[in-house]
Design a protein around this motif. Structure first.
Motif, short mmCIF file in Angstrom:
data_model
loop_
_atom_site.label_atom_id
_atom_site.label_comp_id
_atom_site.label_asym_id
_atom_site.label_seq_id
_atom_site.Cartn_x
_atom_site.Cartn_y
_atom_site.Cartn_z
N LEU A 104 0.82 -1.27 -0.02
CA LEU A 104 0.07 0.05 -0.22
C LEU A 104 0.74 1.20 0.12
N TYR A 105 1.96 0.94 0.77
CA TYR A 105 2.85 2.40 0.92
C TYR A 105 4.04 2.57 -0.33
N SER A 106 4.39 1.16 -0.92
CA SER A 106 5.52 1.34 -1.70
C SER A 106 5.11 1.02 -3.21
N ILE A 107 4.50 -0.12 -3.53
CA ILE A 107 4.32 -0.61 -4.77
C ILE A 107 3.13 0.02 -5.43
N LEU A 108 2.03 -0.08 -4.77
CA LEU A 108 0.79 0.65 -5.49
C LEU A 108 1.06 2.17 -5.67
N PRO A 109 1.68 3.02 -4.68
CA PRO A 109 1.77 4.39 -4.97
C PRO A 109 2.96 4.55 -6.29
N THR A 110 3.72 3.62 -6.35
CA THR A 110 4.80 3.71 -7.46
C THR A 110 4.19 3.40 -8.81
N LEU A 111 3.27 2.38 -8.75
CA LEU A 111 2.57 2.10 -9.95
C LEU A 111 1.71 3.10 -10.34
N ILE A 112 0.85 3.82 -9.46
CA ILE A 112 0.28 5.06 -9.98
C ILE A 112 0.84 6.16 -10.42
N GLU A 113 2.22 6.31 -9.64
CA GLU A 113 2.76 7.45 -10.27
C GLU A 113 3.35 7.17 -11.41
N ILE A 114 3.89 5.83 -11.71
CA ILE A 114 4.72 5.74 -13.08
C ILE A 114 3.30 6.13 -14.20
N THR A 115 2.14 5.41 -13.84
CA THR A 115 1.16 5.56 -14.84
C THR A 115 0.87 7.12 -15.31
N ASN A 132 14.66 2.46 -6.42
CA ASN A 132 15.63 1.95 -5.80
C ASN A 132 15.40 1.12 -4.63
N PHE A 133 14.39 1.05 -4.11
CA PHE A 133 14.15 0.26 -2.95
C PHE A 133 13.35 -1.18 -3.53
N LEU A 134 12.82 -1.26 -4.89
CA LEU A 134 12.06 -2.12 -5.54
C LEU A 134 12.58 -3.41 -5.14
N GLY A 135 14.06 -3.71 -5.32
CA GLY A 135 14.47 -5.05 -4.78
C GLY A 135 14.15 -5.43 -3.44
N ILE A 136 14.58 -4.29 -2.33
CA ILE A 136 14.11 -4.77 -0.97
C ILE A 136 12.76 -5.06 -0.90
N VAL A 137 11.73 -4.17 -1.54
CA VAL A 137 10.46 -4.14 -1.25
C VAL A 137 9.86 -5.74 -1.86
N TYR A 138 10.43 -6.00 -3.04
CA TYR A 138 9.73 -7.16 -3.75
C TYR A 138 10.46 -8.29 -2.81
N ARG A 139 11.65 -8.52 -2.37
CA ARG A 139 12.00 -9.38 -1.44
C ARG A 139 11.11 -9.53 -0.12
N GLU A 140 11.18 -8.33 0.36
CA GLU A 140 10.24 -8.40 1.75
C GLU A 140 9.12 -9.01 1.38
N ILE A 141 8.25 -8.35 0.49
CA ILE A 141 7.07 -8.91 0.03
C ILE A 141 7.09 -10.47 -0.13
#
Length: 609
Positions: free
Chosen positions: A154-165, A311-320
């Motif tokens: 909710l605080y990393s992946i989804l906001p990033t996807l919205i912002e990229i779009t 930059n934190f996608l790797g960490i975020v993906y791994r943690e998810i």
């Protein structure tokens, strides 16, 4: 007591199982969706925050262009709008946090409570085969991972996807397709590389978790058996075993760290190439006059806003993925089969003080190839005391476990007042039974708490009366903290006899119509045993009582005595009748009397000497 980890480890050399991502998410979703209004409101705040965040570079571009002309003027309105958008981004981000905080914590609470209740509902067999340290670690990591999963999505992946779009749409509308293609290609390469490498690292991360749980389990098991370690002077042996597991954890953690460095290096290389290509194209447009300085600043600002969370996608993906793995392990506990469950049409045992117990041709074995009881049949009339004696391993204590329905019989039936135990609710059944077990394990709390555990709503006067009945009150009053004295882990601060008297007081406080004494005085000295035996006999009056004993002197006054050998009843009758029968009971009686006389003779000789 032997137990194993909450989730079995695969054999050496076999790959760790893949996480069932969608199945885990489907299991978690209902806990969140019951607060759908908060969820939707939080998502609206998230979208609003991202719109404000994307609007900041657009306003900044207009400010730059407005100040780079021939006539310089202070763009007051643009500055005000710039500040308002920055504040709006923070405002709606924090509102999202406020709205969703209750959802996250309530979901964690409900899942943890459901797992806790389910663990208590599982059979005794499950807990005998599992290690407490491993289970507690899985539950702890699983509940913590719910917060991590929600936070990262909710605080990393989804906001990033919205912002990229939003950024891709703005680049496409305001500039040529080249900017969109470079941005999209960079993001795609970044995501693909991150996902591939992170998936490769999942097995390594799982190995870290497995070894972490195993090391924790070994440590907890060793500390729980502290006295045994000391008895056999095996501190060095335990340290070596613990270090063996720590070495495996060290190797797995080292592999995890080195592969993480490789992941970070690859990510930075992709980002550097993407930024260079975008800035070259923007700078070329400025030189040719198709773009302004503000456009260059806008493109640069968009890239910074996009790549900072990436930059934190790797960490975020791994943690998810790790969070999903931990949640899956915890939900795996919920899928453990409840070997003993209430029947669909189960009913409560009618609350009566007079209860008769019947064992009808009962067969039972803990394992299919290990038969314990063979066609055992007997009846305990309401208000009577029946004693069961026999050699160790004959199946005496199994009777109490079956009566409590820790296991179901494999043949025959057990009935109370004519009700088959399998047709009763477990809660009502166990409410009617009180037990003094052979091995008393206490909570690491006060003596008062441990006695009152028999009936938590009991008054202090009732607790004191139960302690007096168990010949425990005077001992407690001699302690500095009296009833508030803490008993230590598993009651280790008390002697065996003191623990057993606490168990007797606890059972008396429960005041059930059925009592089970499973070697209830085995840890007491002879004088205390005689005193408590009188109290137990008084407590048994008017109650249906099953007494399991090794010392025959404690069951002399029973209404009926059963002698069990190799899982079958070989003799039954009163004490006098069994002695007159001159069978197995008589042999056991005379053997124990000879041992008592020998002990007395040795004691007299020691005093005289």
């Amino acid at each position: 007591m032997r137990r194993a980890t909450a989730s079995p480890k695969p054999p050496a050399g076999q790959p760790l199982p893949e996480t069932h991502v969608w199945q885990t998410l489907r299991t978690l979703f209902p806990y969140l969706w019951q607060y759908r209004f908060r969820v939707v409101a939080a998502l609206l705040c998230l979208i609003t925050a991202k719109l404000a965040n994307v609007g900041v570079p657009l306003v900044f571009k207009d400010m730059i262009d407005g100040m780079s002309g021939e006539v310089l003027a202070l763009p007051v309105l643009l500055l005000a709008l710039y500040g308002a958008l920055r504040f709006s981004n923070s405002l709606f981000t924090e509102l999202r946090e406020i709205l969703f905080a209750r959802v996250t914590q309530r979901a964690i609470r409900q899942v943890a409570l459901e797992v806790f209740r389910h663990l208590h509902a599982l059979s005794l067999r499950f807990h005998l085969e599992r290690q407490t340290g491993g289970i507690s670690r899985d539950v702890e990591r699983g509940t913590r991972s719910i917060s991590s999963l929600i936070s990262y999505t909710l605080y990393s992946i989804l906001p990033t996807l919205i912002e990229i779009t939003l950024v891709l749409v703005i680049l496409f509308v305001q500039y040529d397709i080249g900017f969109v293609l470079i941005t999209a290609a960079s993001l795609l390469a970044y995501v693909v590389f991150t996902v591939k490498v992170s998936n490769w690292r999942i097995a390594i991360r799982r190995a870290v978790n497995e070894n972490d749980s195993a090391a924790n389990t070994r440590a907890v098991d060793s500390l729980l058996n502290y006295e045994t370690v000391k008895y056999f002077n095996n501190e060095a042996w335990e340290a070596r075993r613990y270090d063996e597991q720590l070495l495996k954890l060290e190797d797995a953690s080292t592999r995890s760290q080195t592969t993480l460095a490789f992941l970070n290096l690859g990510q930075q290389a992709i980002i550097a190439l993407g930024v260079t290509a975008m800035m070259w194209r923007a700078a070329h447009g400025v030189v040719e006059g198709t773009m302004t300085i503000g456009d260059l600043v806008l493109v640069n600002a968009f890239l910074i806003q996009l790549y900072m969370p990436l930059n934190f996608l790797g960490i975020v993906y791994r943690e998810i993925r790790q969070a999903l793995t931990d949640i899956e392990r915890m939900f795996g506990l919920l899928k453990e089969n409840r070997e003993i469950a209430d029947a669909a049409d189960a009913h409560d045992l009618p609350a009566e003080r007079a209860m008769a117990i019947e064992f009808a041709a009962v067969d039972f074995g803990y394992e299919p190839n290990r038969q314990i009881l063979r066609h055992v049949s007997f009846t305990i009339p309401a208000g009577h005391t029946l004693a069961v004696v026999g050699h160790s391993g004959a199946g005496k204590s199994t009777l109490s476990r079956l009566l409590y329905r820790f296991y179901d019989v494999t043949g025959g039936a057990i009935r109370i007042n004519g009700h088959d135990l399998r047709q009763l609710t477990q809660h009502s059944l166990r409410s009617a039974i009180g037990i003094v077990p052979q091995d008393t394990v206490l909570f690491n709390d006060s003596i008062l708490y441990n006695i009152r555990y028999g009936r938590p709503e009991a008054s202090l006067e009732e607790v004191l009366a139960a302690a007096r009945a168990a010949s425990l009150h005077d001992f407690i009053e001699s302690l500095p903290d009296k009833y508030e004295t803490r008993v230590g882990e598993r009651g280790l601060k008390l002697s065996g006899g003191e623990k057993q008297r606490v168990a007797i007081a606890r059972a008396l406080l429960k005041n059930p119509p059925i009592l089970i004494f499973d070697e209830a005085t085995s840890a007491l000295d002879s004088a205390t045993e005689r005193a408590i035996q009188r109290e137990l006999e008084l407590a048994a009056r008017g109650r249906t009582t099953l007494t399991i004993a090794h010392r025959l002197s404690t069951v002399m006054n029973a209404d009926c005595i059963l002698v069990i050998s190799d899982g079958s009843i070989v003799e039954s009758g009163t004490h006098a009748a069994l002695l007159a029968n001159d069978g197995e009971y008589a042999r056991m009686w005379f053997l124990q009397q000879r041992e008592i006389q020998d002990e007395r003779g040795q004691a007299i000789a020691a005093v005289v000497g």
